[in-house]
Write a protein that holds these residues in place. Structure first.
Motif, mmCIF file in Angstrom:
data_model
loop_
_atom_site.group_PDB
_atom_site.id
_atom_site.type_symbol
_atom_site.label_atom_id
_atom_site.label_comp_id
_atom_site.label_asym_id
_atom_site.label_seq_id
_atom_site.Cartn_x
_atom_site.Cartn_y
_atom_site.Cartn_z
ATOM 1 N N HIS A 249 0.819 -1.208 0.000
ATOM 2 C CA HIS A 249 0.000 0.000 0.000
ATOM 3 C C HIS A 249 0.859 1.267 0.000
ATOM 4 C CE1 HIS A 249 0.674 -0.917 4.291
ATOM 5 N NE2 HIS A 249 0.576 0.387 4.489
ATOM 6 N N TRP B 34 1.657 1.822 -3.604
ATOM 7 C CA TRP B 34 0.465 2.432 -4.209
ATOM 8 C C TRP B 34 0.467 3.937 -3.951
ATOM 9 C CZ3 TRP B 34 -5.011 -0.127 -3.293
ATOM 10 C CH2 TRP B 34 -6.009 0.673 -3.850
ATOM 11 N N ASP B 35 0.658 4.345 -2.698
ATOM 12 C CA ASP B 35 0.628 5.767 -2.362
ATOM 13 C C ASP B 35 1.837 6.502 -2.937
ATOM 14 O OD1 ASP B 35 -0.785 7.849 -1.261
ATOM 15 O OD2 ASP B 35 0.140 7.685 0.709
ATOM 16 N N SER C 193 3.037 6.105 -5.831
ATOM 17 C CA SER C 193 2.750 6.489 -7.216
ATOM 18 C C SER C 193 2.140 7.890 -7.271
ATOM 19 C CB SER C 193 1.837 5.459 -7.881
ATOM 20 O OG SER C 193 0.560 5.428 -7.281
ATOM 21 N N ARG C 194 1.369 8.257 -6.261
ATOM 22 C CA ARG C 194 0.834 9.632 -6.173
ATOM 23 C C ARG C 194 1.983 10.634 -6.044
ATOM 24 N NH1 ARG C 194 -0.144 12.562 -1.381
ATOM 25 N NH2 ARG C 194 0.243 10.623 -0.239
ATOM 26 N N ARG D 28 -8.048 7.735 1.892
ATOM 27 C CA ARG D 28 -8.264 7.924 0.456
ATOM 28 C C ARG D 28 -9.147 9.133 0.133
ATOM 29 N NH1 ARG D 28 -4.386 7.107 -1.194
ATOM 30 N NH2 ARG D 28 -3.837 7.181 0.988
ATOM 31 N N TRP E 298 -3.716 4.007 -8.652
ATOM 32 C CA TRP E 298 -3.955 5.263 -7.944
ATOM 33 C C TRP E 298 -4.888 6.174 -8.741
ATOM 34 C CZ3 TRP E 298 -3.293 10.345 -9.199
ATOM 35 C CH2 TRP E 298 -3.579 11.253 -8.168
ATOM 36 N N GLU F 57 -8.366 5.012 -8.313
ATOM 37 C CA GLU F 57 -8.781 5.353 -6.945
ATOM 38 C C GLU F 57 -9.185 6.814 -6.850
ATOM 39 O OE1 GLU F 57 -6.602 7.444 -3.581
ATOM 40 O OE2 GLU F 57 -5.498 5.611 -4.060
ATOM 41 N N ARG F 58 -8.330 7.702 -7.367
ATOM 42 C CA ARG F 58 -8.631 9.132 -7.258
ATOM 43 C C ARG F 58 -9.849 9.516 -8.080
ATOM 44 N NH1 ARG F 58 -5.850 13.406 -5.213
ATOM 45 N NH2 ARG F 58 -5.425 11.802 -3.643
#
Length: 367
Positions: free
Chosen positions: A154, A157-158, A160-161, A232, A306, A309-310
Motif C-alpha cells: 500500500h 500504491w501511495d 505512485s501519487r 483515500r 492510484w 482510486e482518485r
C-alpha cells in the motif's frame, strides 16, 4: 551502509549539502513535532528517534493525546524534550485542524529562527536535517521530498501519487523548514485541511521565498493498510485547493465512460493507453532529481491503480463538500486551503525576504 545512510550519501553526492550543513547543527534551530495519538503502538520507535534528534537540535513535541497517553509519552521522551499540550487559541485564522494549533503553540514558544516542522512519521538523518536548516540561509521556507521506508504494497500504491506530483512540478511532504520570523509576520496560518499547502501559500503570499529541494530525500514511515484506506477520500478532498487538478480528476470517470460507450472504440486499447500514460508520467517523476535512489521501479507501476482510486474518491469528496466538509480528527473541515489570491490580499508585503550577506572576499554567509 544502512538505508538511511545511503540516502544521506546520495544527497551529499548531488551537491545538496552546504558547508554550513556539514558543520553540524546551528544554535538557532528547533524541531517541532505535533502529536495526537489515540493508541501507542510504535511509540517506542518514535521515542528512540526523538532521543536521537535531541542530540542534533532542540526538540518540542506538542502533544494533544489523551491524558493517560500524554503522561506515558512524558516518561518515554528524553528529559531535554519540551513536551507540552497544544493551546486551543493557537489554531490559526479559521479552520479546525488541531495539527496547526499544535505547530503554532510551539512556534510562539520558540526562540529559534530556523524551524523544521515534521509529522510523527517523518525520520530525518542528521545530515538531512542540517541541510534543511542550512537551506533557510536564503529562503523563508524549504520543501524537502519524503519517501516511504519500508515499502509494503500500500506504500508503493501511495508512492505512485508522489511520483505523479513530482512529474508535474513538486510533491507536498509531511515536513517543511520555515523561518520563525516569517510565521510571526503572518501571525501563523489557517487551520485548514491541507495545512502544509496553506503554510507554503501563506509564506509565499506574504513575500517569502520558497526553496523546493526534491533531491533532499527524507524518510517517512508508512501507515498501516487500514489507515491508508481511511485516508483515500480525505486526500482526494485536498484537491479542492487546486482547481485545475480537481477538474481534471472529476473528468476522468465521465470521459472514460463516454469513450468506452462507443462501440467502434476497442475498449481494451483505451484502458491500456490510459494505464500506460499514468505509468509513464509516474516514471518521469521517479527519474527526476535523483528520485531513482528512493523510489524503486515498481512504485511507478501502481500509478493506474492510484488514478482509478482518485477518479472514484474525488466524487465522494465532492459529496462531502456539499454536505459541509470532510470529517477530520473529530471535526468537520470544509476548506482544503485558501487560494493564493486570497492569501495575497491578506498578507502581501508582510515578509521581508532574508538576504545573504557578503564578506570582502565575496563569500556568502547566512543571515
Amino acid at each position: 551502509m544502512g538505508r538511511r545512510q545511503i540516502f544521506a550519501a546520495h544527497f551529499l553526492d548531488r551537491g545538496g549539502m552546504t558547508k554550513a550543513a556539514q558543520a553540524g547543527p546551528r544554535p538557532d534551530t528547533e524541531y517541532i513535532l505535533p502529536l495526537r495519538w489515540t493508541e501507542d503502538s510504535g511509540m517506542e520507535e518514535l521515542a528512540e528517534y526523538i532521543a536521537e534528534l535531541c542530540t542534533w537540535t532542540p526538540v518540542t513535541v506538542v502533544d494533544g493525546s489523551p491524558a493517560p497517553l500524554f503522561a506515558r509519552h512524558r516518561t518515554l521522551f528524553p528529559p531535554s524534550v519540551r513536551h507540552i499540550p497544544p493551546k486551543p487559541n493557537d489554531g490559526g485564522s479559521g479552520g479546525g485542524n488541531g495539527k496547526v494549533a499544535a505547530v503554532l503553540t510551539a512556534v510562539r514558544l520558540s526562540r529559534a529562527e530556523r524551524l523544521v516542522i515534521a509529522d510523527d512519521d517523518v525520520r530525518y538523518t542528521r545530515e538531512g536535517l542540517a541541510a534543511a536548516f542550512a537551506a533557510l540561509d536564503d529562503a523563508e521556507l524549504v520543501r524537502p521530498q519524503n519517501y516511504f521506508t519500508p515499502l509494503p504494497w500500500h506504500a508503493r500504491w501511495d508512492t505512485s501519487r508522489t511520483l505523479i506530483n513530482r512529474a508535474f512540478g513538486g510533491d507536498y511532504p509531511g515536513t517543511l523548514a520555515v523561518r520563525r520570523s516569517a510565521l510571526a509576520a503572518t501571525d501563523g496560518y489557517a487551520g485548514v485541511l491541507f495545512e502544509n499547502l496553506e503554510l507554503i501559500r501563506t509564506v509565499t503570499a506574504a513575500g517569502g521565498r520558497e526553496k523546493q529541494m526534491p533531491a533532499l530525500l527524507v524518510a517517512r514511515r508508512p501507515p498501516t493498510a487500514r489507515h491508508f484506506f481511511r485516508q483515500r477520500i480525505r486526500q482526494a478532498y485536498d484537491d479542492f485547493a487546486q482547481p485545475a487538478r480537481l477538474f481534471a480528476e472529476l473528468a476522468v470517470l465521465p470521459v472514460l465512460a463516454v469513450v468506452l460507450a462507443q462501440r467502434r472504440v476497442p475498449r481494451a486499447l483505451v484502458v491500456l493507453a490510459l494505464a500506460g500514460t499514468a505509468v509513464g508520467i509516474a516514471e518521469r517523476g521517479r527519474r527526476r532529481d535523483g528520485g531513482r535512489a528512493a523510489f524503486p521501479p515498481s512504485t511507478a507501476w501502481f500509478a493506474p491503480l492510484w488514478l482509478f482510486e482518485r477518479a472514484v474518491c474525488i466524487w465522494m469528496a465532492l459529496a462531502l463538500r456539499a454536505g459541509g466538509g470532510v470529517p477530520y480528527a473529530g471535526v468537520r473541515i470544509k476548506t482544503a486551503a485558501h487560494s493564493p489570491a486570497a492569501l495575497r490580499l491578506r498578507h502581501q508585503g508582510k515578509i521581508r525576504p532574508v538576504q545573504k550577506a557578503h564578506n570582502q572576499n565575496g563569500t556568502q554567509h547566512g543571515s
